[in-house]
Motif scaffolding. Structure first.
Motif, PDB file in Angstrom:
ATOM      1  N   THR A  55      55.333  18.815  37.571  1.00  0.00           N
ATOM      2  CA  THR A  55      54.047  19.270  37.040  1.00  0.00           C
ATOM      3  C   THR A  55      53.005  18.167  37.131  1.00  0.00           C
ATOM      4  N   GLN A  56      53.166  17.266  38.091  1.00  0.00           N
ATOM      5  CA  GLN A  56      52.275  16.115  38.168  1.00  0.00           C
ATOM      6  C   GLN A  56      50.827  16.520  38.390  1.00  0.00           C
ATOM      7  N   GLU A  57      50.596  17.491  39.275  1.00  0.00           N
ATOM      8  CA  GLU A  57      49.230  17.918  39.537  1.00  0.00           C
ATOM      9  C   GLU A  57      48.589  18.492  38.275  1.00  0.00           C
ATOM     10  N   ASN A  58      49.345  19.311  37.552  1.00  0.00           N
ATOM     11  CA  ASN A  58      48.837  19.861  36.303  1.00  0.00           C
ATOM     12  C   ASN A  58      48.562  18.756  35.291  1.00  0.00           C
ATOM     13  N   THR A  59      49.460  17.777  35.240  1.00  0.00           N
ATOM     14  CA  THR A  59      49.284  16.660  34.311  1.00  0.00           C
ATOM     15  C   THR A  59      47.975  15.940  34.578  1.00  0.00           C
ATOM     16  N   LEU A  60      47.696  15.676  35.834  1.00  0.00           N
ATOM     17  CA  LEU A  60      46.474  14.967  36.203  1.00  0.00           C
ATOM     18  C   LEU A  60      45.245  15.761  35.775  1.00  0.00           C
ATOM     19  N   GLU A  61      45.228  17.039  36.081  1.00  0.00           N
ATOM     20  CA  GLU A  61      44.053  17.861  35.801  1.00  0.00           C
ATOM     21  C   GLU A  61      43.832  18.061  34.310  1.00  0.00           C
ATOM     22  N   ILE A  62      44.894  18.368  33.579  1.00  0.00           N
ATOM     23  CA  ILE A  62      44.739  18.641  32.157  1.00  0.00           C
ATOM     24  C   ILE A  62      44.430  17.368  31.384  1.00  0.00           C
ATOM     25  N   THR A  63      44.985  16.238  31.822  1.00  0.00           N
ATOM     26  CA  THR A  63      44.680  14.960  31.176  1.00  0.00           C
ATOM     27  C   THR A  63      43.204  14.619  31.359  1.00  0.00           C
ATOM     28  N   ALA A  64      42.684  14.876  32.555  1.00  0.00           N
ATOM     29  CA  ALA A  64      41.260  14.631  32.822  1.00  0.00           C
ATOM     30  C   ALA A  64      40.388  15.509  31.942  1.00  0.00           C
ATOM     31  N   LYS A  65      40.814  16.753  31.715  1.00  0.00           N
ATOM     32  CA  LYS A  65      40.037  17.655  30.864  1.00  0.00           C
ATOM     33  C   LYS A  65      39.999  17.154  29.424  1.00  0.00           C
ATOM     34  N   LYS A  88      42.294  -1.022   9.640  1.00  0.00           N
ATOM     35  CA  LYS A  88      42.036   0.280   9.023  1.00  0.00           C
ATOM     36  C   LYS A  88      42.946   1.326   9.667  1.00  0.00           C
ATOM     37  N   PRO A  89      43.705   2.090   8.876  1.00  0.00           N
ATOM     38  CA  PRO A  89      44.624   3.086   9.450  1.00  0.00           C
ATOM     39  C   PRO A  89      43.898   4.115  10.306  1.00  0.00           C
ATOM     40  N   PHE A  90      44.560   4.582  11.341  1.00  0.00           N
ATOM     41  CA  PHE A  90      43.982   5.556  12.259  1.00  0.00           C
ATOM     42  C   PHE A  90      44.995   6.649  12.548  1.00  0.00           C
ATOM     43  N   TYR A  91      44.514   7.687  13.228  1.00  0.00           N
ATOM     44  CA  TYR A  91      45.379   8.779  13.650  1.00  0.00           C
ATOM     45  C   TYR A  91      45.244   8.973  15.154  1.00  0.00           C
ATOM     46  N   SER A  92      46.355   9.291  15.783  1.00  0.00           N
ATOM     47  CA  SER A  92      46.345   9.676  17.194  1.00  0.00           C
ATOM     48  C   SER A  92      47.153  10.963  17.323  1.00  0.00           C
ATOM     49  N   LEU A  93      46.961  11.671  18.424  1.00  0.00           N
ATOM     50  CA  LEU A  93      47.547  12.999  18.589  1.00  0.00           C
ATOM     51  C   LEU A  93      48.334  13.091  19.888  1.00  0.00           C
ATOM     52  N   GLU A  94      49.406  13.877  19.858  1.00  0.00           N
ATOM     53  CA  GLU A  94      50.161  14.131  21.088  1.00  0.00           C
ATOM     54  C   GLU A  94      50.137  15.625  21.391  1.00  0.00           C
ATOM     55  N   PHE A  95      49.806  15.929  22.653  1.00  0.00           N
ATOM     56  CA  PHE A  95      49.704  17.313  23.084  1.00  0.00           C
ATOM     57  C   PHE A  95      50.732  17.630  24.173  1.00  0.00           C
ATOM     58  N   PHE A  96      51.158  18.889  24.180  1.00  0.00           N
ATOM     59  CA  PHE A  96      52.111  19.394  25.169  1.00  0.00           C
ATOM     60  C   PHE A  96      51.398  20.488  25.956  1.00  0.00           C
ATOM     61  N   PRO A  97      50.694  20.148  27.031  1.00  0.00           N
ATOM     62  CA  PRO A  97      49.867  21.146  27.724  1.00  0.00           C
ATOM     63  C   PRO A  97      50.704  22.278  28.309  1.00  0.00           C
ATOM     64  N   PRO A  98      50.199  23.505  28.233  1.00  0.00           N
ATOM     65  CA  PRO A  98      50.924  24.651  28.805  1.00  0.00           C
ATOM     66  C   PRO A  98      51.020  24.540  30.317  1.00  0.00           C
ATOM     67  N   LYS A  99      52.115  25.023  30.865  1.00  0.00           N
ATOM     68  CA  LYS A  99      52.318  24.955  32.313  1.00  0.00           C
ATOM     69  C   LYS A  99      51.406  25.926  33.062  1.00  0.00           C
ATOM     70  N   GLU A 100      51.158  27.086  32.462  1.00  0.00           N
ATOM     71  CA  GLU A 100      50.367  28.106  33.135  1.00  0.00           C
ATOM     72  C   GLU A 100      48.876  27.836  32.939  1.00  0.00           C
ATOM     73  N   ASP A 118      46.472  29.790  33.124  1.00  0.00           N
ATOM     74  CA  ASP A 118      45.815  30.858  32.362  1.00  0.00           C
ATOM     75  C   ASP A 118      45.718  30.507  30.879  1.00  0.00           C
ATOM     76  N   ASN A 119      46.584  29.601  30.425  1.00  0.00           N
ATOM     77  CA  ASN A 119      46.606  29.229  29.007  1.00  0.00           C
ATOM     78  C   ASN A 119      45.833  27.946  28.718  1.00  0.00           C
ATOM     79  N   TRP A 120      45.236  27.361  29.735  1.00  0.00           N
ATOM     80  CA  TRP A 120      44.558  26.089  29.536  1.00  0.00           C
ATOM     81  C   TRP A 120      43.307  26.216  28.675  1.00  0.00           C
ATOM     82  N   GLY A 121      42.602  27.336  28.779  1.00  0.00           N
ATOM     83  CA  GLY A 121      41.388  27.516  27.996  1.00  0.00           C
ATOM     84  C   GLY A 121      41.677  27.434  26.505  1.00  0.00           C
ATOM     85  N   GLY A 122      42.706  28.133  26.064  1.00  0.00           N
ATOM     86  CA  GLY A 122      43.092  28.100  24.666  1.00  0.00           C
ATOM     87  C   GLY A 122      43.565  26.727  24.242  1.00  0.00           C
ATOM     88  N   PHE A 123      44.262  26.059  25.149  1.00  0.00           N
ATOM     89  CA  PHE A 123      44.740  24.705  24.846  1.00  0.00           C
ATOM     90  C   PHE A 123      43.574  23.748  24.624  1.00  0.00           C
TER      91      PHE A 123
END
Length: 293
Positions: free
Chosen positions: A57-67, A13-25, A27-32
């Motif tokens: 941006t490894q630390e940011n990557t870890l945190e935002i991916t977990a979110k 059955k066909p599916f969809y997946s998504l790719e995100f580009f998290p903001p570096k700052e 302050d913008n994570w809430g909106g993301f």
């Protein structure tokens, strides 16, 4: 859970997946995160989160991916690049990903950041296949995917060599592949056929990028090495001349919808949508192709 197990459970059955580009700052994570939550309506099989080359941006990557995984309840795949990485760094990062519940990665060679150089001959990971083999051996409970190029990678020595390199990445431990953006569906089906001829029968998920403007697509094409059919480019120029940027967006949206329908009708297992972090655009596409849950 490994993403390949979720793909297998779809039973065609066909599916969809998504790719995100998290903001570096931050302050913008809430909106993301709000954008990600709005796209839960698509019921994506998984989401991928991009990763800063060179580890900056490894630390940011870890945190935002977990979110994304734990707050948005999406099975999440973290990008992992060879640039600036050694075995210890990768082991530490994977261990920390596992601690926050993320056990799927997209292994990439990665682009060298502007102004930097890399001595690939001395690197622990010279190719994405090296990264795949390492993760497969050291972290066998991780799901692994790789990138595939409908048109050859811009640094590939030849079309044939590019296909052989892709097949190698998959043989050494990858579960499936996600393609680079493309605009001619024939390129995708040619890629799948070529890999099958090399004995690769794992899922190849086509990546679709909705065109937003002539300037943005020129920039993306220059960075990715992808190409665009002349007829499509001329239609975008005509839209620009008649209605400006909004007309180009509308033309790009219609083309993406047509592309998705053609890919699924032709037997693609699913669609990996490059979201550009734009929820309304993605929901519009999803509604038109019947993907809303």
């Amino acid at each position: 859970m490994k993403i390949i197990d979720k793909i297998t459970a779809q039973q065609g059955k066909p599916f969809y997946s998504l790719e995100f580009f998290p903001p570096k700052e931050k302050d913008n994570w809430g909106g993301f995160i709000q954008t990600v939550k709005e796209l839960e309506k698509i019921n994506p099989l998984f989401a991928s989160v991009t990763y800063g080359a060179g580890g900056g941006t490894q630390e940011n990557t870890l945190e935002i991916t977990a979110k994304v995984k734990n707050e948005c309840k999406m099975e999440t795949m973290a990008h992992l690049t060879c640039v600036g990485a050694d075995k210890k760094k990768i082991s530490d990062f994977l261990s920390r990903l596992k601690q926050v519940g993320v056990t799927n990665i997209l292994a990439l060679r990665g682009d060298v950041p502007s102004g930097q150089t890399v001595d690939w001959d001395k690197a622990d990971f010279k190719h994405a296949s090296d990264m795949v083999a390492f993760v497969k051996k050291e972290f066998p409970d991780f799901g692994i995917s790789v990138a595939a190029y409908p048109a050859p990678h811009p640094e590939a020595l030849s079309f044939k060599k590019d296909r052989l390199d892709t097949a190698l990445k998959m043989r050494v431990g990858s579960d499936f592949a996600v393609t680079q953006l493309f605009f001619d569906v024939r390129e995708y089906f040619s890629l799948v056929d070529d890999l099958k001829a090399l004995g690769i029968n794992m899922p190849i998920i086509p990546g679709v990028l909705p065109i937003q403007s002539l300037d943005s697509i020129r920039r993306i094409l220059s960075l990715s090495g992808s190409n665009i059919p002349g007829k499509l480019y001329l239609s975008l120029e005509e839209a620009q001349n008649k209605g400006g940027v909004e007309a180009v967006k509308e033309a790009g949206l219609k083309f993406a919808i047509q592309q998705i329908r053609s890919l699924l009708d032709g037997g693609a297992p699913g669609i990996h949508l490059y979201t550009l972090n734009r929820s309304s655009m993605c929901l519009n596409i999803a509604e038109e192709v019947g993907a809303l849950s």
